[in-house]
Design an enzyme around this catalytic site. Structure first.
Site, PDB file in Angstrom:
ATOM      1  N   GLU A   1      51.174  41.364  39.318  1.00  0.00           N
ATOM      2  CA  GLU A   1      50.589  40.745  40.517  1.00  0.00           C
ATOM      3  C   GLU A   1      50.382  39.251  40.314  1.00  0.00           C
ATOM      4  OE1 GLU A   1      48.267  44.491  42.516  1.00  0.00           O
ATOM      5  OE2 GLU A   1      47.034  43.080  41.436  1.00  0.00           O
TER       6      GLU A   1
ATOM      7  N   GLU B   1      53.080  50.242  42.226  1.00  0.00           N
ATOM      8  CA  GLU B   1      51.667  50.633  42.364  1.00  0.00           C
ATOM      9  C   GLU B   1      51.405  51.007  43.812  1.00  0.00           C
ATOM     10  OE1 GLU B   1      48.378  48.210  41.104  1.00  0.00           O
ATOM     11  OE2 GLU B   1      49.517  47.452  39.398  1.00  0.00           O
TER      12      GLU B   1
HETATM   13  C1  BGP Z   1      45.939  46.250  41.188  1.00  0.00           C
HETATM   14  C2  BGP Z   1      46.070  46.111  39.697  1.00  0.00           C
HETATM   15  C3  BGP Z   1      45.801  47.334  38.909  1.00  0.00           C
HETATM   16  C4  BGP Z   1      44.899  48.329  39.541  1.00  0.00           C
HETATM   17  C5  BGP Z   1      44.972  48.442  41.043  1.00  0.00           C
HETATM   18  C6  BGP Z   1      43.847  49.177  41.691  1.00  0.00           C
HETATM   19  O1  BGP Z   1      45.457  45.067  41.718  1.00  0.00           O
HETATM   20  O2  BGP Z   1      47.351  45.670  39.342  1.00  0.00           O
HETATM   21  O3  BGP Z   1      45.507  46.962  37.600  1.00  0.00           O
HETATM   22  O4  BGP Z   1      43.708  48.498  38.954  1.00  0.00           O
HETATM   23  O5  BGP Z   1      45.068  47.194  41.666  1.00  0.00           O
HETATM   24  O6  BGP Z   1      42.726  48.363  41.760  1.00  0.00           O
HETATM   25  P1  BGP Z   1      41.289  48.821  41.306  1.00  0.00           P
HETATM   26  O7  BGP Z   1      41.434  49.282  39.921  1.00  0.00           O
HETATM   27  O8  BGP Z   1      40.445  47.621  41.425  1.00  0.00           O
HETATM   28  O9  BGP Z   1      40.900  49.893  42.248  1.00  0.00           O
END
Ligand code: BGP
Length: 468
Positions: free
Chosen positions: A169, A361
């Site tokens: 990201e 993701e």
């Molecule tokens: C993205 C990241 C991840 C992940 C996901 C979910 O921004 O790349 O590392 O964690 O989001 O977010 P969160 O864990 O804050 O729910």
């Protein structure tokens, strides 16, 4: 229809699952001093309330976890390498052999089951020393440290890993300069010139990694990784449409440079009109021409944009956030759910860049209830997660019907892990429940949720079961 070679799988990041934060020579990473995620204070040193120090103990349990992924039928497993396991401080010249050996074992374990690793080189886990001594990516010397790190891992794993992502990201640095860019200077004090200087350094480093990777193994497939977020105009007012376009451009720039190898005109204008000065060396423009093989991205939310300052009130949502959409519902954490936004962004990416796409993701963070299942074994009846994923995967299929080439789909947090934004364990994404709680209690035992069997069936039927 999903193509036969579609890469079904799941995704994690080292700092959110490995734990073992100081074992086998690992140095501290920025995550080891972030017990409360992006909004909380940093600590001077690791504190016991930091859930990432133990994570879900993937470091010691990866064999069991990969076996469970294999049982679901994963064809790909996205994970990251913790930079500070390989170079504990980040600026030394000798790599830590124990760290390298750990990932050898993990990749071997994947291949045992025919699972292809997809590796994020830097996923929010810059070595802490680089943040403290250099202010992270603000300093041009970071390019050299990253170059040494990527050269080391490319050479070491050239026969074990084919798919690579340079920075997780990468555009999230706009909002989270410490977590994303290892920049220790507090966000409020950071000038735009500093921020875009750091971005430039990362862009050069990313292109350099692509160049080095292709030299070491021409079969490598190297992609950028973008936090994607469709931006809709809040109304048909042309001013809102332009506001949405400009907001989208702030993020598009990252993909644009990775794919076309140069700064787009709208970005040059943005820098000029905002008096943002970025120092670029003569060779940088040449380096940027090393463009990626594919575009990968995360997708959780869409947002709206408006030119009306009274309506421009930002809601929650991933790391970036935007104006909420009145037509959409939100998750328990306020992230608005928009499956059609996934079809939209897939089309947008392909219309603009004509590169293969990889959804690396996507998923639902929710509070799960562990109960005793019909067979007496603990489980979670997570129909909400199944619905979320089915809706999204059907839109992936729609986009493929639109003619968009999609390499694969790795759902986020295929096994429960610590959240990136809030550092909680109770925000669960997995098909596999991990018995570990935010107060540090729990056995770390793994239990299959209902979604585990559901996803297994989706993969076994190559997406057909989504229609049943
Ligand atoms: C993205 C990241 C991840 C992940 C996901 C979910 O921004 O790349 O590392 O964690 O989001 O977010 P969160 O864990 O804050 O729910």
């Amino acid at each position: 229809m999903f193509p036969e070679n579609f890469l079904w799988g799941g995704a994690v990041a080292a700092n959110q699952c490995e734990g073992a934060y100081n074992e086998d020579g690992k140095g501290l990473s920025i995550q080891d001093v972030m017990p409360h995620g992006i909004k909380g204070e940093r600590t001077a040193k690791p504190t016991p309330d930091n859930m990432k120090l133990v994570g879900i103990d993937f470091y010691h349990r990866y064999k069991e976890d990969i076996r469970l992924f294999a049982e679901m039928g994963f064809r790909v497993f996205r994970l990251s390498i913790a930079w500070s396991r390989i170079f504990p401080m980040g600026d030394e010249t000798e790599a830590n052999e124990a760290g390298l050996a750990f990932y050898d074992d993990v990749f071997d374990e994947c291949h045992k089951y025919g699972i292809e690793p997809l590796v994020t080189i830097s996923h929010y886990e810059t070595p802490l020393h680089l943040a403290e001594a250099y202010d992270g990516w603000l300093d041009r010397r970071m390019i050299g440290f990253y170059e040494r790190y990527v050269t080391t891992i490319f050479q070491r794993y050239k026969d074990k890993v084919k798919y690579w992502l340079t920075f997780n990201e990468i555009n999230s640095i706009l909002n989270s300069p410490f977590m994303s860019g290892g920049i220790a200077t507090p966000k409020e004090k950071l000038t735009d010139s500093q921020l875009y200087q750091a971005i430039h350094h990362e862009m050069v480093a990313s292109a350099l990694a692509t160049k080095i990777g292709h030299e070491i193994n021409p079969d490598f497939q190297i992609g950028c990784m973008i936090l994607s977020m469709p931006v809709y105009p809040l109304s048909p007012n042309p001013d809102d449409v332009i506001a949405a376009m400009e907001e989208a451009h702030r993020h598009d720039m990252f993909t644009e440079i990775h794919v076309r190898g140069e700064y787009p005109g709208y970005m040059k204008r943005y820098l000029r009109e905002n008096h943002i000065e970025v120092k670029m060396e003569a060779e940088d423009m040449e380096i940027l021409k090393n463009t990626v093989d594919f575009i990968s991205f995360s997708y959780y939310v869409s947002v709206c944009a408006t030119a009306d300052p009274k309506k421009n009130v930002r809601g929650e949502g991933n790391l970036l956030g935007g104006v909420p959409n009145p037509y959409l519902k939100a998750s328990e954490w306020g992230w608005q759910i928009d499956p059609k936004g996934l079809r939209y962004i897939l089309n947008q990416f392909y219309d603009k860049y004509r590169k293969p796409l990889f959804i690396v993701e996507n998923g639902l963070g929710a509070v799960d209830q562990l109960v005793v299942g019909k067979d007496g074994v603990p489980t979670v009846y997570d129909d909400y997660r199944i619905n979320y994923m089915r809706e999204h995967l059907l839109q992936v299929e729609e986009a493929m019907n639109d003619g968009v080439p999609i390499m694969g789909y790795t759902s986020w947090g295929c096994i429960d892990l610590v959240s990136a934004s809030t550092a909680e364990l109770k925000k669960r994404y997995g098909f596999i429940y991990v018995d570990r709680n935010d107060d540090g209690t729990g056995t770390l035992e793994r239990y299959k949720k209902k979604s585990f069997y559901w996803y297994k069936e989706v993969i076994a039927s190559n997406g057909e079961s989504l229609h049943r």
